[in-house]
Design an enzyme around this catalytic site. Structure first.
Site, PDB file in Angstrom:
ATOM      1  N   LYS A 190       4.540  32.189 -32.323  1.00 18.47           N
ATOM      2  CA  LYS A 190       4.180  32.837 -33.588  1.00 18.47           C
ATOM      3  C   LYS A 190       2.674  32.901 -33.689  1.00 18.47           C
ATOM      4  O   LYS A 190       1.979  32.046 -33.124  1.00 18.47           O
ATOM      5  CB  LYS A 190       4.717  32.014 -34.769  1.00 18.47           C
ATOM      6  CG  LYS A 190       4.795  32.789 -36.048  1.00 18.47           C
ATOM      7  CD  LYS A 190       6.057  33.612 -36.069  1.00 18.47           C
ATOM      8  CE  LYS A 190       6.307  34.291 -37.377  1.00 18.47           C
ATOM      9  NZ  LYS A 190       7.721  34.701 -37.464  1.00 18.47           N
TER      10      LYS A 190
ATOM     11  N   GLY B  54      12.007  38.847 -52.915  1.00 17.24           N
ATOM     12  CA  GLY B  54      11.126  39.444 -51.908  1.00 17.24           C
ATOM     13  C   GLY B  54      11.531  40.898 -51.707  1.00 17.24           C
ATOM     14  O   GLY B  54      12.710  41.183 -51.458  1.00 17.24           O
TER      15      GLY B  54
ATOM     16  N   ASN C 192       9.783  44.452 -46.236  1.00 19.00           N
ATOM     17  CA  ASN C 192      10.656  45.105 -45.257  1.00 19.00           C
ATOM     18  C   ASN C 192      12.084  44.540 -45.279  1.00 19.00           C
ATOM     19  O   ASN C 192      13.053  45.295 -45.413  1.00 19.00           O
ATOM     20  CB  ASN C 192      10.021  44.958 -43.861  1.00 19.00           C
ATOM     21  CG  ASN C 192      10.905  45.529 -42.784  1.00 19.00           C
ATOM     22  OD1 ASN C 192      11.935  44.957 -42.442  1.00 19.00           O
ATOM     23  ND2 ASN C 192      10.540  46.681 -42.245  1.00 19.00           N
ATOM     24  N   ALA C 193      12.218  43.225 -45.177  1.00 17.67           N
ATOM     25  CA  ALA C 193      13.557  42.627 -45.084  1.00 17.67           C
ATOM     26  C   ALA C 193      14.312  42.737 -46.408  1.00 17.67           C
ATOM     27  O   ALA C 193      15.440  43.239 -46.452  1.00 17.67           O
ATOM     28  CB  ALA C 193      13.454  41.175 -44.636  1.00 17.67           C
ATOM     29  N   GLY C 194      13.699  42.289 -47.495  1.00 19.82           N
ATOM     30  CA  GLY C 194      14.371  42.245 -48.788  1.00 19.82           C
ATOM     31  C   GLY C 194      14.734  43.633 -49.312  1.00 19.82           C
ATOM     32  O   GLY C 194      15.855  43.868 -49.765  1.00 19.82           O
TER      33      GLY C 194
HETATM   34  N1  GLU Z   1       8.783  38.190 -37.364  1.00 19.17           N
HETATM   35  C1  GLU Z   1      10.161  38.361 -37.059  1.00 19.17           C
HETATM   36  C2  GLU Z   1      10.874  37.028 -37.069  1.00 19.17           C
HETATM   37  O1  GLU Z   1      10.407  36.092 -37.651  1.00 19.17           O
HETATM   38  C3  GLU Z   1      10.384  39.156 -35.792  1.00 19.17           C
HETATM   39  C4  GLU Z   1       9.856  38.540 -34.551  1.00 19.17           C
HETATM   40  C5  GLU Z   1       9.960  39.430 -33.320  1.00 19.17           C
HETATM   41  O2  GLU Z   1      10.539  40.495 -33.395  1.00 19.17           O
HETATM   42  O3  GLU Z   1       9.407  39.018 -32.303  1.00 19.17           O
HETATM   43  O4  GLU Z   1      11.937  36.897 -36.558  1.00 19.17           O
END
Ligand code: GLU
Length: 421
Positions: free
Chosen positions: A113, A225, A228-230
């Site tokens: 990350k 939230g 994008n996700a929410g």
């Molecule tokens: N940021 C997203 C996660 O936490 C996607 C990570 C990715 O696609 O590498 O899963």
């Protein structure tokens, strides 16, 4: 400084104890071995300063991080986050979760990350671009299509991934689309990647709804939230006929017991910058949203929002974690005792990284899939993971998070043993 990473390791140790107790009773499957010690620390932690020339002529130096947690199952993989609260402890925790997530999803990646401590909303587009390119120059030696592949996360998006890919390609002197996923489709992004986290979460939810025998028509959902996700999850669930009773963003939330029209809420947010003050709905706080009388709660923002302090007030029977790490370990245990089904982040939001994997495969093969193929493969992959978590939950008589961790630890342990230390 919080202790998020310490909690990750406690969760890891607790899971190992459960596996060990199970093996002591039922015979060893060789999962618990000395190699697992390796998973208690990141393989590599990189921290850099990123100088950025601001529009007003001043120079600001930002803190950037990349934590490469483990790559025993494949190249490091994980998003890049821009947020004022980003710190090393948080990035380590997020990188650890990526390692678990890729193993649960059964994609051939490890976990990593990245992050920059910045309030991206306060930067102009040119400043954001310079910041992103600065990050790439600092990280270039450590990343690459076969080593570590970033992607979007909180407050990063396809445009940022495009600058990322462009800067890296300039450094290498050739096009390198596979260095990053979540790119715009015009330059090698995958169809369906933009909505993949929400789509995957929705598939997981539909699978579990049948297992839990929940009726669709009567299900009220609250989503915390609206990124994008929410937002995409709320849209999908609304279209499928669920009642979205509440949504929120960083400025606050809205509640309408009879359900919100999500397309109208999206338009309202586009016009005003927030979901707040939506006509016909009652304004609420983010904290109030968590305790509403709904059936399903979907935390889709940041980590650490469901704690031992507010679990007592939560009324939802199912919590679908689209955010990473929204539930503290103590809260998770309390919710389990209360009979609440917590669908863990490492499964619920794995649709994003699964389609990232498909994007990477397409980039490597230089052959692009139809949306239908992306969705079909995502459905297959995430359903398989959901079924396996369900099976392990029953076998080990535990909750879904622990079951997912057992699966991941089993896969990682085998890979560590086979490859050798
Ligand atoms: N940021 C997203 C996660 O936490 C996607 C990570 C990715 O696609 O590498 O899963």
């Amino acid at each position: 400084m919080s202790n998020q990473f310490k909690e990750c390791i406690s969760q890891f140790n607790k899971t190992c104890d459960i596996i060990k107790a199970f093996e002591d009773k039922n015979g060893s499957r060789g999962i618990i071995n000395k190699e697992l010690e390796i998973l208690k620390n990141p393989k590599r932690t990189i921290q850099f300063s990123i100088p950025v020339l601001m529009d007003d002529g001043s120079l600001k130096v930002f803190d950037g991080y990349r934590v490469q947690y483990n790559d025993i199952r494949g190249p490091f993989k994980g998003g890049l986050r821009y947020h004022p609260k980003v710190n090393l402890d948080e990035v380590k925790a997020l990188a650890f979760w990526m390692t678990i997530k890729c193993a649960v999803a059964d994609i051939p990646f490890g976990g990593s990350k990245g992050g920059i401590t910045v309030d991206a909303k306060k930067l102009s587009q040119p400043e954001l671009e310079r910041l992103t390119r600065g990050y790439v120059r600092a990280a270039a030696k450590f990343i690459g299509p076969d080593t570590d592949i970033p992607a979007p996360d909180v407050y990063t998006n396809p445009q940022i991934m495009a600058w990322f890919m462009d800067e890296y390609s300039r450094i290498k002197g050739k096009n390198e689309p596979a260095v990053v996923t979540g790119k715009p489709v015009e330059i090698g992004g995958s169809l369906g990647r933009g909505t993949a986290t929400a789509q995957g979460g929705f598939y997981v939810f539909e699978n579990l709804r049948k297992k839990l025998k929940i009726k669709k028509e009567k299900t009220a959902i609250a989503v915390q939230g609206f990124g994008n996700a929410g937002m995409n999850f709320a849209k999908l669930a609304d279209e499928a006929g669920y009642k979205i009773a509440a949504v929120s963003d960083s400025k606050g939330g809205i509640y309408s017991p009879n359900g919100l029209n999500i397309n109208d809420v999206v338009k309202h947010k586009e016009n005003t910058g927030s979901v707040v003050d939506f006509s016909g709905a009652k304004n609420i706080t983010n904290e109030q949203l968590l305790t509403l009388p709904v059936d399903v709660l979907v935390p889709a923002a940041l980590e650490g929002i469901i704690t031992e302090k507010n679990t007592g007030k939560i009324k939802a029977g199912v919590i679908l974690e689209l955010a990473n790490g929204p539930t503290s370990m103590g809260a998770g245990e309390k919710l389990f005792k209360k009979g609440v089904t917590v669908v863990p982040d490492v499964l619920a939001n794995s649709g994003g990284v699964i389609v990232s994997y498909f994007e990477w495969v397409q980039n490597i093969g230089n052959y692009y899939w139809e949306l239908e193929k992306v969705e079909r493969n995502l459905h297959k992959q995430i359903n398989k993971a959901t079924d396996l978590v369900w099976e392990y939950m029953n076998t080990y008589n535990t909750n879904m998070r622990t079951a997912a961790y057992i699966i991941a630890i089993e896969k990682l342990s085998k890979a560590l043993k086979i490859r050798g230390v």
